[in-house]
Design an enzyme around this catalytic site. Structure first.
Site, PDB file in Angstrom:
ATOM      1  N   CYS A   1       1.026  -1.164   0.036  1.00  0.00           N
ATOM      2  CA  CYS A   1       0.195  -0.166   0.043  1.00  0.00           C
ATOM      3  C   CYS A   1       0.881   1.098  -0.268  1.00  0.00           C
ATOM      4  O   CYS A   1       1.339   1.228   0.551  1.00  0.00           O
ATOM      5  CB  CYS A   1      -1.281  -0.334   1.465  1.00  0.00           C
ATOM      6  SG  CYS A   1      -2.019  -1.559   1.040  1.00  0.00           S
TER       7      CYS A   1
ATOM      8  N   ARG B   1       3.342   0.059  -4.989  1.00  0.00           N
ATOM      9  CA  ARG B   1       3.588  -0.908  -3.901  1.00  0.00           C
ATOM     10  C   ARG B   1       1.837  -1.474  -3.908  1.00  0.00           C
ATOM     11  O   ARG B   1       1.846  -2.061  -2.029  1.00  0.00           O
ATOM     12  CB  ARG B   1       3.085   0.455  -2.721  1.00  0.00           C
ATOM     13  CG  ARG B   1       4.957   1.197  -2.705  1.00  0.00           C
ATOM     14  CD  ARG B   1       4.423   2.195  -1.419  1.00  0.00           C
ATOM     15  NE  ARG B   1       4.173   1.647  -0.013  1.00  0.00           N
ATOM     16  CZ  ARG B   1       5.928   1.259   0.885  1.00  0.00           C
ATOM     17  NH1 ARG B   1       7.188   1.495  -0.336  1.00  0.00           N
ATOM     18  NH2 ARG B   1       5.188   0.600   1.568  1.00  0.00           N
TER      19      ARG B   1
ATOM     20  N   TRP C   1      -3.068  -2.568  -2.089  1.00  0.00           N
ATOM     21  CA  TRP C   1      -2.425  -3.876  -1.969  1.00  0.00           C
ATOM     22  C   TRP C   1      -3.286  -4.992  -0.777  1.00  0.00           C
ATOM     23  O   TRP C   1      -2.969  -4.912   0.353  1.00  0.00           O
ATOM     24  CB  TRP C   1      -1.592  -4.364  -1.927  1.00  0.00           C
ATOM     25  CG  TRP C   1      -0.667  -6.013  -2.043  1.00  0.00           C
ATOM     26  CD1 TRP C   1      -0.417  -6.064  -2.929  1.00  0.00           C
ATOM     27  CD2 TRP C   1      -0.581  -6.865  -1.550  1.00  0.00           C
ATOM     28  NE1 TRP C   1      -0.394  -7.960  -2.812  1.00  0.00           N
ATOM     29  CE2 TRP C   1       0.097  -8.051  -1.992  1.00  0.00           C
ATOM     30  CE3 TRP C   1      -0.802  -6.352   0.442  1.00  0.00           C
ATOM     31  CZ2 TRP C   1       0.462  -9.074  -1.221  1.00  0.00           C
ATOM     32  CZ3 TRP C   1      -0.337  -8.110   0.542  1.00  0.00           C
ATOM     33  CH2 TRP C   1       0.152  -8.915   0.272  1.00  0.00           C
TER      34      TRP C   1
ATOM     35  N   ASN D   1      -1.488   2.102   5.688  1.00  0.00           N
ATOM     36  CA  ASN D   1      -0.159   1.150   4.999  1.00  0.00           C
ATOM     37  C   ASN D   1       0.210   0.325   6.285  1.00  0.00           C
ATOM     38  O   ASN D   1       1.016   0.469   6.623  1.00  0.00           O
ATOM     39  CB  ASN D   1       1.093   1.547   3.698  1.00  0.00           C
ATOM     40  CG  ASN D   1       2.282   0.615   4.048  1.00  0.00           C
ATOM     41  OD1 ASN D   1       1.287  -0.332   4.044  1.00  0.00           O
ATOM     42  ND2 ASN D   1       3.376   1.197   3.634  1.00  0.00           N
ATOM     43  N   GLY D   2      -0.127  -1.528   6.681  1.00  0.00           N
ATOM     44  CA  GLY D   2      -0.169  -2.234   7.291  1.00  0.00           C
ATOM     45  C   GLY D   2      -1.024  -2.699   7.577  1.00  0.00           C
ATOM     46  O   GLY D   2      -1.033  -3.110   7.012  1.00  0.00           O
TER      47      GLY D   2
ATOM     48  N   GLU E   1      16.773 -18.385  -9.469  1.00  0.00           N
ATOM     49  CA  GLU E   1      16.283 -16.707  -9.273  1.00  0.00           C
ATOM     50  C   GLU E   1      15.230 -16.612 -10.934  1.00  0.00           C
ATOM     51  O   GLU E   1      14.280 -15.757 -11.660  1.00  0.00           O
ATOM     52  CB  GLU E   1      17.536 -15.480  -9.464  1.00  0.00           C
ATOM     53  CG  GLU E   1      17.327 -14.228 -10.190  1.00  0.00           C
ATOM     54  CD  GLU E   1      16.313 -13.031  -9.194  1.00  0.00           C
ATOM     55  OE1 GLU E   1      15.254 -14.101  -7.751  1.00  0.00           O
ATOM     56  OE2 GLU E   1      15.318 -12.526 -10.020  1.00  0.00           O
TER      57      GLU E   1
ATOM     58  N   LYS F   1      11.733 -15.120 -11.407  1.00  0.00           N
ATOM     59  CA  LYS F   1      11.198 -14.146 -12.851  1.00  0.00           C
ATOM     60  C   LYS F   1       9.973 -14.683 -13.428  1.00  0.00           C
ATOM     61  O   LYS F   1       9.155 -13.638 -13.856  1.00  0.00           O
ATOM     62  CB  LYS F   1      12.386 -13.963 -13.403  1.00  0.00           C
ATOM     63  CG  LYS F   1      13.219 -12.880 -13.067  1.00  0.00           C
ATOM     64  CD  LYS F   1      13.245 -11.282 -12.158  1.00  0.00           C
ATOM     65  CE  LYS F   1      12.928 -11.278 -11.516  1.00  0.00           C
ATOM     66  NZ  LYS F   1      13.839 -11.148 -10.213  1.00  0.00           N
TER      67      LYS F   1
ATOM     68  N   GLU G   1       6.566 -15.210 -11.708  1.00  0.00           N
ATOM     69  CA  GLU G   1       5.786 -13.485 -11.171  1.00  0.00           C
ATOM     70  C   GLU G   1       5.498 -12.875 -12.584  1.00  0.00           C
ATOM     71  O   GLU G   1       4.271 -11.838 -12.291  1.00  0.00           O
ATOM     72  CB  GLU G   1       7.076 -12.740 -10.400  1.00  0.00           C
ATOM     73  CG  GLU G   1       8.225 -12.389 -10.623  1.00  0.00           C
ATOM     74  CD  GLU G   1       8.963 -10.965  -9.558  1.00  0.00           C
ATOM     75  OE1 GLU G   1      10.043 -10.749  -9.443  1.00  0.00           O
ATOM     76  OE2 GLU G   1       7.494 -10.625  -8.903  1.00  0.00           O
TER      77      GLU G   1
ATOM     78  N   HIS H   1      16.182 -37.450  -8.358  1.00  0.00           N
ATOM     79  CA  HIS H   1      15.517 -37.306  -6.896  1.00  0.00           C
ATOM     80  C   HIS H   1      13.680 -37.409  -6.919  1.00  0.00           C
ATOM     81  O   HIS H   1      13.353 -37.407  -6.023  1.00  0.00           O
ATOM     82  CB  HIS H   1      16.670 -37.049  -5.661  1.00  0.00           C
ATOM     83  CG  HIS H   1      17.628 -37.351  -5.779  1.00  0.00           C
ATOM     84  ND1 HIS H   1      18.208 -38.317  -4.994  1.00  0.00           N
ATOM     85  CD2 HIS H   1      19.182 -36.848  -6.032  1.00  0.00           C
ATOM     86  CE1 HIS H   1      19.508 -38.353  -5.146  1.00  0.00           C
ATOM     87  NE2 HIS H   1      20.257 -37.344  -6.151  1.00  0.00           N
TER      88      HIS H   1
ATOM     89  N   LYS I   1       5.789  -3.674  -5.156  1.00  0.00           N
ATOM     90  CA  LYS I   1       6.927  -3.817  -4.721  1.00  0.00           C
ATOM     91  C   LYS I   1       7.823  -3.633  -3.906  1.00  0.00           C
ATOM     92  O   LYS I   1       8.709  -4.565  -3.347  1.00  0.00           O
ATOM     93  CB  LYS I   1       7.254  -2.168  -5.673  1.00  0.00           C
ATOM     94  CG  LYS I   1       8.758  -1.909  -5.801  1.00  0.00           C
ATOM     95  CD  LYS I   1       9.876  -2.881  -7.232  1.00  0.00           C
ATOM     96  CE  LYS I   1      11.212  -3.032  -6.832  1.00  0.00           C
ATOM     97  NZ  LYS I   1      11.462  -4.029  -7.713  1.00  0.00           N
TER      98      LYS I   1
HETATM   99  O1  M6R Z   1      12.915  -4.544  -1.409  1.00  0.00           O
HETATM  100  P1  M6R Z   1      13.627  -6.218  -1.678  1.00  0.00           P
HETATM  101  O2  M6R Z   1      14.864  -6.455  -2.421  1.00  0.00           O
HETATM  102  O3  M6R Z   1      13.759  -6.539   0.260  1.00  0.00           O
HETATM  103  O4  M6R Z   1      12.579  -7.328  -1.955  1.00  0.00           O
HETATM  104  C1  M6R Z   1      12.844  -8.019  -1.708  1.00  0.00           C
HETATM  105  C2  M6R Z   1      11.315  -9.435  -2.585  1.00  0.00           C
HETATM  106  O5  M6R Z   1       9.962  -8.687  -2.120  1.00  0.00           O
HETATM  107  C3  M6R Z   1      11.596  -9.027  -3.891  1.00  0.00           C
HETATM  108  O6  M6R Z   1      12.864  -9.281  -4.523  1.00  0.00           O
HETATM  109  C4  M6R Z   1      10.738  -9.542  -4.694  1.00  0.00           C
HETATM  110  O7  M6R Z   1      11.042 -11.180  -4.582  1.00  0.00           O
HETATM  111  C5  M6R Z   1      10.743  -9.181  -6.137  1.00  0.00           C
HETATM  112  N1  M6R Z   1       9.137  -8.673  -6.905  1.00  0.00           N
HETATM  113  C6  M6R Z   1      11.427 -10.567  -7.221  1.00  0.00           C
HETATM  114  O8  M6R Z   1      11.512  -9.902  -9.055  1.00  0.00           O
END
Ligand code: M6R
Length: 605
Positions: A2, A27, A74, A98-99, A478, A482, A485, A501, A600
């Protein structure tokens, strides 16, 4: 998650609130709202969906008023609809939050018994009831203070009052809140980026603080209601550069600028004339470090996994990588001779911040590796190493990941040298190799078109696997993150040696499988694992620096990365995986910068 904003000014604020909310949409983007004081009354307007929808509503029904608050949501409590959208208002007060308020159920019951009724399913609405109730018997400061005292959980708040129509209140516990200073107007926002078009003078609330904005001044109070002073930071013009330029979306811009951002980061840390890494005064003397613990979430956690391999390779220090949401609740033996490193792009991730706080409370020395240098994690850490990547706006982290790896690699080499774990010739060679990374990234970026072709294989896949060994394993994880998401396709990053396994059972005719096979000491083993996949019908996208014709007739597509030393080819393997996720998502018409259900900055646990 948020985003909140608040403005008190000498002119109408709704257009500025909308502009700031658009910057905060990273956010949260499932609903949006605004409240102003118009003709002495609270004027609340909100909707489900994006800020664009809110803007349309305001276009038809303009909201005047020289103070107001705004919100992008959010959802945590209650589905993302208009009723649950913020602000939440009574006759006399309007609140954005926010929270998470953890005792909201209890408070809701308490205030229902007092005769208050609730329209939404949110945890936030209890704050509206509490403020409304306290206002009946308390002055403004006590009303805010008593409300905050009763709340459990994390929050950043923005509040306006019908009967105090010259001020906006901001409060913080756990979630970030920046305060901006303008000429005859002042601001609050979830980050400085939201406020940048209005001011470059910024302060930050610390946990427990609240503030009262008037147009000509800002008053700050701590959790004991004592007036306090705050340091004011001036944002550099560079901090302000965050637009898409000629790119279609922030993600493609951020991928494509990685050669520039890595160059900047390396230049910040390297003394080229002495071929030396400028990292000094670590909170623990490198020779005395017993263990290194790396803690983060998501992509940042993958950079920690990568660093674990480097630290093991180049130092004699024991190392562990932890997911922050697990670490914060585990009974970890916290030892002051261990170095704790927290990695976060935003520097605001709730779990990473809580893990850092746990260490600080136990007098453990901490190091923060962040992109946002004025963030909560940066401010709480004993020692900060910025990644110098510039604002990252796309929800999927790309250039920050590369930046985190650069800093972790530099830190590893420096610690190794200081401890005498590495011989000086090898150190000098590795530092020289490191300086080549930006141009190698540039070369890899130029091959985007190759990936565009293969992306078609993935769009109808019901799932996919990313395989790697050694340094390539964290990169496989990683890459899979990507893809999932951005394109909503199930993807798993696996250690190639683990396939037999269990996961090999998933391989069937036509399933796309990404194999990271750089020509390192694992190459032959990875090729064997790849053969096992091909033999079962897997369509392999092989990413390698090997130029021979290895298996080429059986491989669906081979993406060639430039040759480099095997400890740093992880940087190059990352690029095609970012492109792959991007192009698959583009072909599937997904929202690149704002994938569904995500945000984000994850400021709730
Ligand atoms: O701001 P941060 O690096 O602490 O965020 C951590 C994760 O939320 C962030 O890396 C998330 O996994 C990304 N959306 C991945 O692309």
């Amino acid at each position: 998650m948020c985003g909140i904003v608040g403005i008190v000014s000498n002119k109408s604020v709704s257009a500025s609130i909308i502009r700031a909310l658009k910057k905060l949409e990273y956010r949260g983007y499932d609903s949006a709202g605004i409240s102003t004081i118009t003709n002495g009354e609270i004027n609340e307007q909100k909707c489900s969906g994006r800020v664009d929808n809110l803007e349309k509503i305001l276009f038809q029904n303009p909201s005047s008023g020289d103070l107001g608050i705004g919100h992008v949501r959010w959802a945590t409590h209650g589905i993302p609809n208009q009723v649950n959208a913020h602000p939440h208002s009574s006759e006399v007060v309007s609140v954005v939050h926010n929270g998470i308020i953890e005792n909201s159920d209890k408070l809701r019951k308490e205030y229902e018994q007092k005769g208050y009724s609730f329209k939404s399913q949110t945890d936030t609405e209890v704050i509206t009831a509490m403020l409304t109730d306290f206002l009946k018997k308390e002055d403004l400061i006590n009303c805010i203070h008593k409300t905050l005292e009763k709340l459990e959980g994390s929050f950043a708040l923005g509040v306006i009052f019908k009967n105090f129509n010259n001020l906006v209140v901001g409060a913080r516990r756990g979630s970030p809140l920046a305060v901006g200073f303008g000429h005859d107007e002042n601001f609050i926002g979830s980050d400085s980026y939201a406020l940048k078009s209005m001011t470059n003078k910024i302060s930050y609330l610390d946990d427990g603080d609240f503030c009262i904005l008037y147009k000509e001044k800002v008053e700050f109070y701590n959790s004991d209601k004592k007036k306090i002073n705050k340091e004011i930071f001036e944002l550099s013009s560079e901090d302000n550069i965050a637009d898409k330029g000629d790119y279609k979306d922030f993600m493609s811009k951020e991928i494509n600028e990685q050669s520039t951002t890595t160059k900047k980061c390396i230049n910040e840390y390297l003394d080229k004339s002495r071929n030396e890494i400028n990292i000094f005064n670590l909170p623990i003397n490198p020779k005395k470090i017993k263990k290194i613990r790396l803690i983060a979430c998501g992509t940042a956690y993958h950079s920690c996994l990568m660093a674990k391999y480097w630290i093991e390779e180049f130092t004699s220090i024991d190392v562990e990588s932890d997911i922050a949401s697990e670490f914060r609740y585990r009974k970890v033996k916290l030892d002051p001779s261990d170095l704790y490193i927290f990695v976060s792009q935003s520097g605001e991730t709730a779990d990473t911040y809580a893990a850092l706080k746990k260490c600080k409370e136990n007098k453990i020395k901490t190091c923060g590796i962040v992109n946002v240098v004025e963030s909560s994690i940066a401010r709480l850490s004993d020692f900060v190493l910025p990644i110098h990547a510039g604002p990252e706006i796309g929800v999927a982290s790309t250039k920050a990941f590369i930046g985190q790896m650069i800093v972790l690699y530099l830190l590893t080499l420096k610690i190794s040298k200081e401890r005498g774990d590495i011989n000086l010739d090898e150190y000098a060679k590795l530092v020289l190799d490191l300086r080549k990374i930006p141009s190698l990234i540039e070369e890899t970026l130029s091959k985007q078109k190759d990936i565009q072709v293969i992306a078609r294989d993935f769009i109808n896949a019901k799932g996919t696997m990313y395989l790697g060994r050694g340094y390539s394993y964290p990169i496989a994880m990683e890459g899979a993150l990507k893809l999932k998401e951005l394109s909503y396709i199930h993807a798993e990053g696996y250690a190639a040696g683990e396939m037999k396994h269990g996961p090999l059972a998933l391989i069937e005719d036509g399933i796309p499988v990404v194999v990271l096979a750089p020509k390192d000491r694992f190459f032959e083993k990875t090729i064997s694992n790849m053969q096992e996949v091909i033999a079962r019908g897997g369509k392999v996208l092989m990413i390698t620096d090997d130029t021979s014709e290895t298996m080429s007739e059986n491989i669906r597509f081979k993406f060639q990365i430039p040759k480099t030393n095997s400890t740093i080819n992880s940087f190059l393997l990352t690029i095609p995986l970012q492109f792959l996720a991007y192009h698959v998502a583009l072909l599937k018409n997904c929202d690149i910068d704002k994938p569904r259900n995500l945000a984000k900055s994850v400021t709730v646990e």
